[in-house]
Design a protein around this motif. Sequence first.
Motif, short mmCIF file in Angstrom:
data_model
loop_
_atom_site.label_atom_id
_atom_site.label_comp_id
_atom_site.label_asym_id
_atom_site.label_seq_id
_atom_site.Cartn_x
_atom_site.Cartn_y
_atom_site.Cartn_z
N VAL A 93 15.63 23.21 35.30
CA VAL A 93 16.33 23.24 36.52
C VAL A 93 15.74 24.20 37.40
O VAL A 93 15.56 24.22 38.62
CB VAL A 93 18.03 23.46 36.26
CG1 VAL A 93 18.51 23.88 37.67
CG2 VAL A 93 18.32 22.31 35.72
N PHE A 94 15.33 25.26 37.15
CA PHE A 94 14.64 26.56 37.65
C PHE A 94 13.51 25.84 38.24
O PHE A 94 12.96 25.88 39.47
CB PHE A 94 14.32 27.80 36.93
CG PHE A 94 15.53 28.57 36.98
CD1 PHE A 94 15.82 29.20 37.92
CD2 PHE A 94 15.75 29.09 35.64
CE1 PHE A 94 16.99 30.14 38.01
CE2 PHE A 94 16.99 30.09 35.62
CZ PHE A 94 17.36 30.64 36.86
N LEU A 95 12.52 25.03 37.69
CA LEU A 95 11.47 24.48 38.09
C LEU A 95 11.63 23.43 39.11
O LEU A 95 10.94 23.23 40.20
CB LEU A 95 10.62 23.97 36.98
CG LEU A 95 9.93 25.06 35.99
CD1 LEU A 95 9.26 24.25 34.81
CD2 LEU A 95 8.71 25.81 36.52
N ALA A 96 12.73 22.55 38.78
CA ALA A 96 13.07 21.60 39.79
C ALA A 96 13.45 22.00 41.08
O ALA A 96 13.24 21.45 42.25
CB ALA A 96 14.24 20.60 39.20
N GLU A 97 14.13 23.21 41.01
CA GLU A 97 14.58 23.87 42.23
C GLU A 97 13.49 24.21 42.95
O GLU A 97 13.52 24.46 44.30
CB GLU A 97 15.27 25.26 41.99
CG GLU A 97 16.70 24.94 41.55
CD GLU A 97 17.55 26.16 40.97
OE1 GLU A 97 18.95 25.94 40.99
OE2 GLU A 97 17.06 27.33 40.72
N ARG A 98 12.07 24.28 42.54
CA ARG A 98 11.01 24.63 43.56
C ARG A 98 10.18 23.34 43.83
O ARG A 98 9.15 23.54 44.26
CB ARG A 98 10.07 25.67 42.63
CG ARG A 98 10.93 27.04 42.24
CD ARG A 98 10.83 28.16 43.35
NE ARG A 98 9.51 28.70 43.33
CZ ARG A 98 9.31 29.74 42.72
NH1 ARG A 98 10.07 30.48 41.90
NH2 ARG A 98 8.06 30.18 42.73
N GLY A 99 10.88 22.21 43.47
CA GLY A 99 10.22 21.12 43.94
C GLY A 99 9.45 20.37 42.79
O GLY A 99 8.75 19.24 43.13
N ALA A 100 9.48 20.85 41.60
CA ALA A 100 8.64 20.12 40.52
C ALA A 100 9.31 18.77 39.99
O ALA A 100 10.67 18.93 40.15
CB ALA A 100 8.20 20.92 39.47
N ASP A 101 8.73 18.09 39.45
CA ASP A 101 9.20 16.74 38.85
C ASP A 101 8.99 17.04 37.29
O ASP A 101 7.79 16.77 36.76
CB ASP A 101 8.18 15.58 39.32
CG ASP A 101 8.76 14.17 38.40
OD1 ASP A 101 9.71 14.19 37.87
OD2 ASP A 101 7.99 13.19 38.77
N ILE A 102 10.36 17.19 36.52
CA ILE A 102 10.14 17.66 35.36
C ILE A 102 10.62 16.54 34.39
O ILE A 102 11.51 15.71 34.43
CB ILE A 102 11.05 18.64 35.17
CG1 ILE A 102 10.90 19.75 36.14
CG2 ILE A 102 11.24 19.28 33.67
CD1 ILE A 102 9.83 20.58 36.13
N THR A 103 10.06 16.49 33.14
CA THR A 103 10.04 15.84 31.91
C THR A 103 10.27 16.85 30.92
O THR A 103 9.43 17.67 30.58
CB THR A 103 9.25 14.87 31.43
OG1 THR A 103 9.06 13.69 32.70
CG2 THR A 103 9.86 14.21 30.40
N GLY A 104 11.60 16.87 30.19
CA GLY A 104 12.04 17.73 29.07
C GLY A 104 12.01 16.98 27.75
O GLY A 104 12.45 16.01 27.92
N ILE A 105 11.67 17.68 26.86
CA ILE A 105 11.62 17.20 25.43
C ILE A 105 12.27 18.22 24.53
O ILE A 105 12.07 19.44 24.98
CB ILE A 105 10.35 16.59 24.85
CG1 ILE A 105 9.53 17.63 24.60
CG2 ILE A 105 9.55 15.70 25.96
CD1 ILE A 105 8.27 17.34 23.38
N PRO B 105 19.24 14.36 39.48
CA PRO B 105 19.61 13.32 38.69
C PRO B 105 18.30 12.73 38.28
O PRO B 105 18.37 11.91 36.94
CB PRO B 105 20.46 12.34 39.45
CG PRO B 105 20.13 12.83 40.88
CD PRO B 105 19.85 14.14 40.69
N ALA B 106 17.05 12.82 38.82
CA ALA B 106 15.79 12.23 38.53
C ALA B 106 15.14 12.82 37.36
O ALA B 106 14.21 12.34 36.85
CB ALA B 106 14.97 12.24 39.56
N LEU B 107 15.67 14.06 36.86
CA LEU B 107 15.04 14.75 35.68
C LEU B 107 15.19 13.75 34.41
O LEU B 107 16.11 13.38 34.05
CB LEU B 107 15.67 16.12 35.66
CG LEU B 107 15.20 17.26 36.00
CD1 LEU B 107 14.92 17.25 37.32
CD2 LEU B 107 15.79 18.59 35.40
N THR B 108 14.27 13.80 33.74
CA THR B 108 14.19 12.88 32.62
C THR B 108 14.05 13.87 31.20
O THR B 108 13.36 14.79 31.17
CB THR B 108 12.70 12.24 32.40
OG1 THR B 108 12.66 11.56 33.62
CG2 THR B 108 12.65 11.21 31.13
#
Length: 244
Positions: free
Chosen positions: A50-62, A81-84
Amino acid sequence: MMYAQFASVYDELMLDIPYPVYVDLIDTALNGLMDKKILDVACGTGILSVFLAERGADITGIDLSEEMLTIAKERSKDRFPALTFLHQAMQQLDVPDKYDAAVIPIDSLNYLENLQDVSDTFHRIYEALLPGGLFMFDVHSTFKTDILFMESPFTYDSPSISYIWETDEGEEPHSVHSELAFFVRKDDECYVRFDEVHYQRTFPIMQYVELLEKTGFSVERIFADWTDDAPEDESERIFFQVRK
């Protein structure tokens, strides 16, 4: 390790981790995070994602824990909601896309107990990265596993959670066997106990370097304890910044 109950207390236990510093480290190495595709390996409850997404990154977490991923999805669903999030072991990483960067944060790599699993993880991440892609991770130092972790028992007490943490040397070099008894306060002010067993192992810095270079990575820098300083004998957390 049992994750179902541990996931419920994980966020409070991570309150002292300076996640924004990790974001800044990745941001600097990538010359900006906006629209960068980043793989957050062993993402836990999605705090760093979430911290990375707040800075505009497109994140996939595993993550290996479905319970952790459930919390991660809940944390991100309204704002991002687009985080995977994918249920996978890091040494069996299998993603369809290519990424600008991958990160294994907060000593998660130390849950791999042998060099083959570490090597497999490095190879999987290498294949998932674009040419020039960044890979950053941190591990416990051998000083921390061999000396500091052996100073148990450790205790923690807050209005909602308490624990007693006891450690012993593991069977392998630079490994630690941990037994934790958690006491979680409920709404009726009673406490519920659950127990956790964790096993972590680390390796000397040069063993990581050898594996990374054998995989094909170029080591850009190695630093310690959330600073730009090179590791010293009593450094506790070792960071690796490498490039495909």
